[in-house]
Design a protein around this motif. Structure first.
Motif, PDB file in Angstrom:
ATOM      1  N   MET A 197       1.036  -0.627  -0.770  1.00 14.13           N
ATOM      2  CA  MET A 197       0.083  -0.274  -0.462  1.00 14.13           C
ATOM      3  C   MET A 197       0.784   1.385  -0.350  1.00 14.13           C
ATOM      4  O   MET A 197       1.808   1.598   0.898  1.00 14.13           O
ATOM      5  N   LEU A 198       0.389   1.891  -0.776  1.00 13.11           N
ATOM      6  CA  LEU A 198       1.547   3.673  -1.082  1.00 13.11           C
ATOM      7  C   LEU A 198       0.789   4.426  -0.359  1.00 13.11           C
ATOM      8  O   LEU A 198      -0.749   4.380  -0.045  1.00 13.11           O
ATOM      9  N   LEU A 199       0.821   5.466   0.608  1.00  9.36           N
ATOM     10  CA  LEU A 199       0.269   6.133   1.406  1.00  9.36           C
ATOM     11  C   LEU A 199       0.678   7.280   1.382  1.00  9.36           C
ATOM     12  O   LEU A 199       2.090   7.926   2.044  1.00  9.36           O
ATOM     13  N   GLU A 200      -0.100   8.551   1.182  1.00  8.47           N
ATOM     14  CA  GLU A 200       0.312  10.012   0.721  1.00  8.47           C
ATOM     15  C   GLU A 200      -0.241  10.365   2.056  1.00  8.47           C
ATOM     16  O   GLU A 200      -1.556  10.506   2.418  1.00  8.47           O
ATOM     17  N   ARG A 201       0.686  11.253   1.870  1.00 11.27           N
ATOM     18  CA  ARG A 201       0.047  12.814   3.441  1.00 11.27           C
ATOM     19  C   ARG A 201      -0.388  13.957   2.208  1.00 11.27           C
ATOM     20  O   ARG A 201      -0.567  14.078   1.093  1.00 11.27           O
ATOM     21  N   ALA A 202      -1.260  14.831   3.251  1.00 12.45           N
ATOM     22  CA  ALA A 202      -1.501  16.216   2.661  1.00 12.45           C
ATOM     23  C   ALA A 202      -0.402  16.734   2.314  1.00 12.45           C
ATOM     24  O   ALA A 202       0.516  17.172   3.411  1.00 12.45           O
ATOM     25  N   ASP A 203      -0.538  18.204   1.250  1.00 14.53           N
ATOM     26  CA  ASP A 203       0.706  18.753   1.649  1.00 14.53           C
ATOM     27  C   ASP A 203       0.074  19.520   2.352  1.00 14.53           C
ATOM     28  O   ASP A 203      -0.293  19.982   3.923  1.00 14.53           O
ATOM     29  N   ASN A 204       0.808  20.975   2.936  1.00 14.65           N
ATOM     30  CA  ASN A 204       1.061  22.000   4.177  1.00 14.65           C
ATOM     31  C   ASN A 204      -0.158  22.790   3.876  1.00 14.65           C
ATOM     32  O   ASN A 204      -0.211  22.776   2.292  1.00 14.65           O
ATOM     33  N   PRO A 205      -0.467  23.246   4.602  1.00  8.63           N
ATOM     34  CA  PRO A 205      -2.136  23.944   4.738  1.00  8.63           C
ATOM     35  C   PRO A 205      -1.518  25.370   3.704  1.00  8.63           C
ATOM     36  O   PRO A 205      -0.392  25.626   4.053  1.00  8.63           O
ATOM     37  N   SER A 206      -2.051  25.873   3.326  1.00  6.12           N
ATOM     38  CA  SER A 206      -2.342  27.101   2.899  1.00  6.12           C
ATOM     39  C   SER A 206      -2.563  28.887   4.203  1.00  6.12           C
ATOM     40  O   SER A 206      -2.473  28.114   4.558  1.00  6.12           O
ATOM     41  N   ILE A 207      -1.984  28.990   3.684  1.00  6.37           N
ATOM     42  CA  ILE A 207      -1.578  30.506   5.090  1.00  6.37           C
ATOM     43  C   ILE A 207      -3.577  30.767   4.486  1.00  6.37           C
ATOM     44  O   ILE A 207      -3.868  31.717   6.207  1.00  6.37           O
ATOM     45  N   GLU A 208      -3.860  30.053   4.169  1.00  3.59           N
ATOM     46  CA  GLU A 208      -5.636  30.861   3.893  1.00  3.59           C
ATOM     47  C   GLU A 208      -6.419  29.789   5.140  1.00  3.59           C
ATOM     48  O   GLU A 208      -7.413  30.104   6.180  1.00  3.59           O
ATOM     49  N   GLU A 209      -5.778  28.748   5.132  1.00  2.00           N
ATOM     50  CA  GLU A 209      -6.633  27.610   5.610  1.00  2.00           C
ATOM     51  C   GLU A 209      -6.182  27.972   7.144  1.00  2.00           C
ATOM     52  O   GLU A 209      -6.900  27.731   8.660  1.00  2.00           O
ATOM     53  N   LEU A 210      -4.882  28.494   7.262  1.00  2.23           N
ATOM     54  CA  LEU A 210      -4.407  28.585   8.564  1.00  2.23           C
ATOM     55  C   LEU A 210      -4.940  29.952   9.693  1.00  2.23           C
ATOM     56  O   LEU A 210      -5.335  30.156  10.258  1.00  2.23           O
ATOM     57  N   ALA A 211      -5.170  30.675   8.425  1.00  2.00           N
ATOM     58  CA  ALA A 211      -6.050  32.322   9.072  1.00  2.00           C
ATOM     59  C   ALA A 211      -7.348  32.154   9.249  1.00  2.00           C
ATOM     60  O   ALA A 211      -8.093  32.355   9.942  1.00  2.00           O
ATOM     61  N   GLN A 212      -8.126  30.715   9.263  1.00  2.00           N
ATOM     62  CA  GLN A 212      -9.454  30.802   9.650  1.00  2.00           C
ATOM     63  C   GLN A 212      -9.133  30.682  10.830  1.00  2.00           C
ATOM     64  O   GLN A 212      -8.764  29.532  11.376  1.00  2.00           O
ATOM     65  N   PRO A 213     -10.523  30.811  11.638  1.00  2.00           N
ATOM     66  CA  PRO A 213     -10.866  30.588  13.076  1.00  2.00           C
ATOM     67  C   PRO A 213     -11.111  29.236  13.562  1.00  2.00           C
ATOM     68  O   PRO A 213     -11.463  28.274  12.841  1.00  2.00           O
ATOM     69  N   GLU A 214     -10.393  29.059  14.738  1.00  2.00           N
ATOM     70  CA  GLU A 214     -10.829  27.516  14.923  1.00  2.00           C
ATOM     71  C   GLU A 214     -10.737  27.586  16.171  1.00  2.00           C
ATOM     72  O   GLU A 214     -10.565  28.465  17.368  1.00  2.00           O
ATOM     73  N   LEU A 215     -11.575  26.194  16.795  1.00  2.00           N
ATOM     74  CA  LEU A 215     -12.066  26.143  18.099  1.00  2.00           C
ATOM     75  C   LEU A 215     -10.954  25.681  18.480  1.00  2.00           C
ATOM     76  O   LEU A 215     -10.535  24.189  18.283  1.00  2.00           O
ATOM     77  N   ARG A 216     -10.535  25.389  19.813  1.00  2.00           N
ATOM     78  CA  ARG A 216      -9.840  24.094  20.224  1.00  2.00           C
ATOM     79  C   ARG A 216     -10.267  23.431  21.436  1.00  2.00           C
ATOM     80  O   ARG A 216     -10.760  24.033  22.772  1.00  2.00           O
ATOM     81  N   ILE A 217     -10.422  21.861  21.405  1.00  2.00           N
ATOM     82  CA  ILE A 217     -11.765  21.580  22.201  1.00  2.00           C
ATOM     83  C   ILE A 217     -10.742  20.269  22.547  1.00  2.00           C
ATOM     84  O   ILE A 217     -10.312  19.788  21.144  1.00  2.00           O
ATOM     85  N   ALA A 218     -10.115  19.612  23.534  1.00  2.00           N
ATOM     86  CA  ALA A 218      -9.444  19.276  24.133  1.00  2.00           C
ATOM     87  C   ALA A 218      -8.659  18.229  23.051  1.00  2.00           C
ATOM     88  O   ALA A 218      -8.360  17.361  22.888  1.00  2.00           O
ATOM     89  N   GLY A 219      -7.312  19.280  22.861  1.00  2.00           N
ATOM     90  CA  GLY A 219      -6.400  19.201  22.723  1.00  2.00           C
ATOM     91  C   GLY A 219      -6.691  19.080  21.155  1.00  2.00           C
ATOM     92  O   GLY A 219      -5.722  19.320  19.951  1.00  2.00           O
TER      93      GLY A 219
END
Length: 73
Positions: A42-64
């Motif tokens: 099985m070949l396993l591919e990882r997602a690329d680095n998130p874009s600046i737009e994705e990193l700038a999105q608001p987020e909730l931090r719940i249980a780590g």
């Protein structure tokens, strides 16, 4: 006697040299996993680095975990 902090005097966004940007943006190498008896690979591919737009999105931090309330992801 004033303090001089050159690292803090940068006021504009700077981009890295093209060689560094190419290295960071290069597609990741897939990982390989074999079944216990060796019949399957099985070949396993990882997602690329998130874009600046994705990193700038608001987020909730719940249980780590970081949860984007717009996508529940």
């Amino acid at each position: 006697m004033g303090l001089n902090f050159p690292a803090f005097s940068q006021t504009t966004y700077q981009t890295p040299p093209q060689a560094i940007a190419d290295l960071v943006n290069a597609p990741s190498t897939p990982s390989v996993s074999f079944s216990k008896n060796g019949d399957w690979m099985m070949l396993l591919e990882r997602a690329d680095n998130p874009s600046i737009e994705e990193l700038a999105q608001p987020e909730l931090r719940i249980a780590g975990m970081r949860i984007n309330p717009a996508t529940s992801g």
